[in-house]
Structures are given as structure tokens and as C-alpha cells.
Design a protein around this motif. Structure first.
Motif, PDB file in Angstrom:
ATOM      1  N   ALA A  86       0.831  -1.208   0.000  1.00  0.00           N
ATOM      2  CA  ALA A  86       0.000   0.000   0.000  1.00  0.00           C
ATOM      3  C   ALA A  86       0.862   1.253   0.000  1.00  0.00           C
ATOM      4  O   ALA A  86       0.584   2.220  -0.709  1.00  0.00           O
ATOM      5  N   TYR A 128      -2.429  -2.248  -5.813  1.00  0.00           N
ATOM      6  CA  TYR A 128      -3.095  -1.884  -4.566  1.00  0.00           C
ATOM      7  C   TYR A 128      -3.613  -3.104  -3.803  1.00  0.00           C
ATOM      8  O   TYR A 128      -4.450  -2.978  -2.898  1.00  0.00           O
ATOM      9  N   LEU A 136      -8.810  -6.404  -1.929  1.00  0.00           N
ATOM     10  CA  LEU A 136      -9.679  -6.064  -0.806  1.00  0.00           C
ATOM     11  C   LEU A 136     -10.718  -7.158  -0.598  1.00  0.00           C
ATOM     12  O   LEU A 136     -11.141  -7.814  -1.550  1.00  0.00           O
ATOM     13  N   GLN A 185      -7.764  -5.826   3.838  1.00  0.00           N
ATOM     14  CA  GLN A 185      -6.817  -6.171   2.784  1.00  0.00           C
ATOM     15  C   GLN A 185      -6.386  -7.619   2.984  1.00  0.00           C
ATOM     16  O   GLN A 185      -6.039  -8.040   4.091  1.00  0.00           O
ATOM     17  N   LEU A 205      -9.518  -1.855   6.853  1.00  0.00           N
ATOM     18  CA  LEU A 205      -9.585  -0.534   6.239  1.00  0.00           C
ATOM     19  C   LEU A 205     -10.838   0.220   6.670  1.00  0.00           C
ATOM     20  O   LEU A 205     -10.832   1.445   6.784  1.00  0.00           O
ATOM     21  N   LEU A 259      -5.698   2.528   2.442  1.00  0.00           N
ATOM     22  CA  LEU A 259      -4.682   1.501   2.641  1.00  0.00           C
ATOM     23  C   LEU A 259      -3.612   1.960   3.628  1.00  0.00           C
ATOM     24  O   LEU A 259      -3.150   1.192   4.470  1.00  0.00           O
ATOM     25  N   ASN A 260      -3.208   3.220   3.517  1.00  0.00           N
ATOM     26  CA  ASN A 260      -2.184   3.730   4.428  1.00  0.00           C
ATOM     27  C   ASN A 260      -2.683   3.829   5.860  1.00  0.00           C
ATOM     28  O   ASN A 260      -1.906   3.726   6.815  1.00  0.00           O
ATOM     29  N   GLY A 319      -4.959   1.792   7.232  1.00  0.00           N
ATOM     30  CA  GLY A 319      -5.475   0.517   7.731  1.00  0.00           C
ATOM     31  C   GLY A 319      -4.811   0.092   9.032  1.00  0.00           C
ATOM     32  O   GLY A 319      -3.618   0.317   9.245  1.00  0.00           O
TER      33      GLY A 319
END
Length: 390
Positions: A30, A144, A147, A180, A192, A231-232, A234
Motif C-alpha cells: 500500500a 493496490y 480487498l 486487505q 480498512l 490503505l495507508n 489501515g
């Protein structure tokens, strides 16, 4: 050092081997893909914002709702969230295919049958109740990652049947988690987004599935709108509160009259009754209980029920309400119809099997003339096969 990542998905190995070492690249996926100017091994710039190219994996009605939301977002040209949408589902013995395939064909979306996953380029994968473990090598093909739309408040109810176990255990709160996917294990990746909803009283698993499928679809769209940031941000799942939701089987539907309370039997009925009818034993024959109802207090005050000691499994026909009353561990449940060779109403069952003239001429022992716990033989152990809801 440049990280070699291509998002071209062809025929790839699946199901990471237990002996593989964990590749640390996926944990930084991510961060890498969200970094400005990051490029893959072929020099192609990774997209930093929508529209995304999505490969969707799913099978059932819950997954169909997620796919419907993705397709609606793709059709919405004003928002430009999704540019490309393709679908992977598992083969089905039904000519029509599973709900996801039916919807994909109807919507003219490219659809592949597992293990074929196409050969296009994608930015992100989305999984909803797909039932196959994806390998680390495959996950790394998506800049990415992949999910997962999972219908529970992880880490509660990890596994293939979270909605059923939510109803079966009487949970008052349910929810959906967007996470994720992590290689080699199910339902353990970073969270997330997570939202909860109250479980409607006396809700069936099918009714709760409808609620959670809509919630999960909306949550996924929200995450995709801010994918790099999501994502960052999560967070890891808590180590406490882990429970598992294993697959149900025919044995799950067997009522244990001496052990289960009326509340437990009704929860079982609401959880699995629409999938596998509840089963019991009647005079050495398997009988399925098709329509269970709660018993009014006025019926429970009948002297037939209160005036004598009754063994769990005992069956009494209540003429006024036309239901079978069956004794369980603590109380009585009502049954409107059963299947014994063919479907019978409670009245039919009484006339054919409970009426005094039948009991008088029957060769059966008194102990057999009641519902008894059906104990199915254990299945033969087979080679371990990982099949679970992602």
C-alpha cells in the motif's frame, strides 16, 4: 532498489504453500503503490487516483450485491470511479451458474471461471465470499492489493459462514469489514473500514445477509474513492475476541432434543433452515421439520403438557392450532409441516402416524414413537482442501 511488480493477471499458481517464506513486499504494498511517481517493473506509472481497473471475485447472493455496486459505479460516468470491471467466479453444476455469474452475463461484463483469471491489467482486486485462497504471488500482481468484503466484525467470525454463526449464537450486533487480504490465511489482514448494525429480532440468516450485503457494497465504494489513503490508514486486527465460523454441514441441522433449549432450536432454524431443513429421527426414519413456529402461552397451559412428566422429543398434536408440539430440553416448539417420504402438514402427520388407531396397531416400541436425535456417521477424512469465504 526497484520493486518488480506487474499487474498482468494470467494463469497463475494459487494457494501459497505452507513452506513458503513470508514475502515482506506485500506488507509495504500500500505504501509503495501510494507513493507519488512509483512505477512498476516495466516503467508504467501506477495510478494514484481513480478511475480504477478492478478484477472482482465472488459467487453468491452476498457477492452479487457487491458486484452490482461496482457495476453501477462503472456506469456512472460523472464520478469516474471505475474504468474497467471484470469478474471471476467458480464453476457451478447449474446451467445458469451462480448469482455472480448470472449478473455478470446479464450486465455484459467479462467473466472467467476459476482457475482462469483472465489476462488483463488491474489496479486492485475485490473479493466477496469467493471461497478460494489466493497466493501471495497472485496478490502481488495488483499494485493496490486485493480487498475483502467480509460480513462480520472481524476478528469475530473469521471463516466461511459468518452470517450463519451470527444468528446461530444469538449475536445482537453484526457488521461488515473491508480488509486487505493477507497471503496464506483467511480473514486476518489489516482493517480498512468496519461498520456495525443491530441484528433485527428473530432475523433469519437470509434476511441478515440482505442487510449486510447492501452495507458492505456501500462501504467498498467509499473505500475505493480514497483507496491509497484507506490503505495507508489501515489498522491491524485485535488479537483478542477471535472466533471462527466453520462451514455448516448436514450434521449441523440435526436437533439434539435432550441438549438444546427451545431458543437454541429456533436460532438453528433461523440460521440454517433456508439452506438445510432441520432433521430428526422418527421410528428409524429421517424426518425433516419444514416450518417451525413459537408456541403461545395459552397452548402451553394445556393439562396435556403440564400434568405429566414428558420426555424430550415427545410429540403431541394440538388440534385447535393444527400444529405438532415437540418437547425439547426446557420447553416446547411448534411444527406446522414435516417431510417424511413426502411433505405432510401437522394434521396429516397426526392422522397417519400419531392417531391412536395407528399407535395401537404399530409394532414400534413406545420409545420410538417420539422424535429422537439423528446422529449422522462421521465423514471419511479427505485431503485438506481450503474453501472459505474471503
Amino acid at each position: 532498489m526497484r520493486v518488480l511488480l506487474r499487474c498482468c493477471c494470467g494463469h497463475l499458481p494459487v494457494g501459497g504453500g505452507a513452506g513458503q517464506r513470508s514475502n515482506p513486499r506485500w506488507r509495504a504494498l500500500a505504501r509503495l503503490s501510494a507513493s507519488p511517481g512509483w512505477e512498476d517493473g516495466q516503467g508504467a506509472r501506477v495510478r494514484e487516483k481513480p478511475p480504477w481497473r478492478v478484477l472482482f471475485f465472488g459467487n453468491d447472493q452476498f457477492a452479487r450485491e457487491t458486484l452490482r455496486a461496482l457495476h453501477a459505479a462503472r456506469e456512472n460516468k460523472e464520478e469516474e470511479l471505475i474504468e474497467k470491471l471484470e469478474v471471476v467466479t467458480v464453476p457451478s453444476p447449474s446451467p445458469k451458474g451462480l448469482p455472480v455469474k448470472q449478473y455478470a452475463v446479464q450486465s455484459q461484463l467479462p467473466v472467467y471461471e476459476w482457475p482462469d483469471v483472465g489476462s488483463g491489467e488491474y489496479d486492485v482486486g475485490v473479493v466477496a465470499s469467493f471461497g478460494r485462497l489466493l497466493s501471495e504471488a497472485f496478490i502481488l500482481k495488483f499494485p493496490y492489493g486485493i480487498l475483502n468484503v467480509h460480513p462480520s466484525c472481524l476478528p469475530r467470525w473469521r471463516g466461511p459462514a459468518p452470517i450463519i454463526h451470527t444468528i446461530l449464537h444469538g449475536d445482537t450486533i453484526a457488521g461488515v469489514t473491508i480488509m486487505q487480504i493477507k497471503p496464506r490465511r483467511f480473514d486476518v489482514g489489516p482493517i480498512l473500514k468496519q461498520e456495525t448494525v443491530p441484528v433485527p429480532p428473530k432475523s433469519t440468516s437470509k434476511e441478515l445477509e440482505a442487510v449486510l450485503s447492501r452495507l458492505g457494497a456501500n462501504m467498498l465504494i467509499s473505500v475505493l474513492k480514497n483507496l491509497p489513503e484507506s490503505l495507508n490508514n489501515g489498522g491491524q486486527q485485535p488479537a483478542e475476541g477471535v472466533t471462527h465460523a466453520p462451514k455448516i454441514s448436514a450434521a449441523t441441522s440435526c436437533i439434539k432434543w435432550e441438549e438444546q433449549t427451545s431458543e437454541q432450536i429456533f436460532r438453528l432454524y433461523r440460521a440454517v433452515g433456508n439452506i438445510i431443513p432441520l432433521q430428526t429421527l422418527w421410528m428409524d426414519n429421517t424426518i425433516k421439520l419444514l416450518d417451525l413456529v413459537e408456541v403461545d402461552n395459552s397452548i402451553l397451559s394445556d393439562s396435556k403438557l403440564t400434568g405429566q412428566a414428558v420426555i424430550p422429543g415427545s410429540v403431541i398434536y394440538h388440534k385447535q392450532s393444527q400444529i405438532l408440539l415437540v418437547c425439547c430440553k426446557d420447553d416446547w416448539i411448534g411444527v406446522r409441516s414435516v417431510m417424511l417420504k413426502k411433505t405432510l402438514t401437522a394434521t396429516d402427520f397426526y392422522n397417519g402416524y400419531l392417531h391412536p388407531w395407528y399407535q395401537k396397531n404399530s409394532q414400534a416400541q413406545p420409545s420410538q414413537c417420539r422424535f429422537q436425535t439423528l446422529r449422522l456417521p462421521p465423514k471419511k477424512k479427505q485431503k485438506k482442501k481450503i474453501v472459505a469465504m474471503q
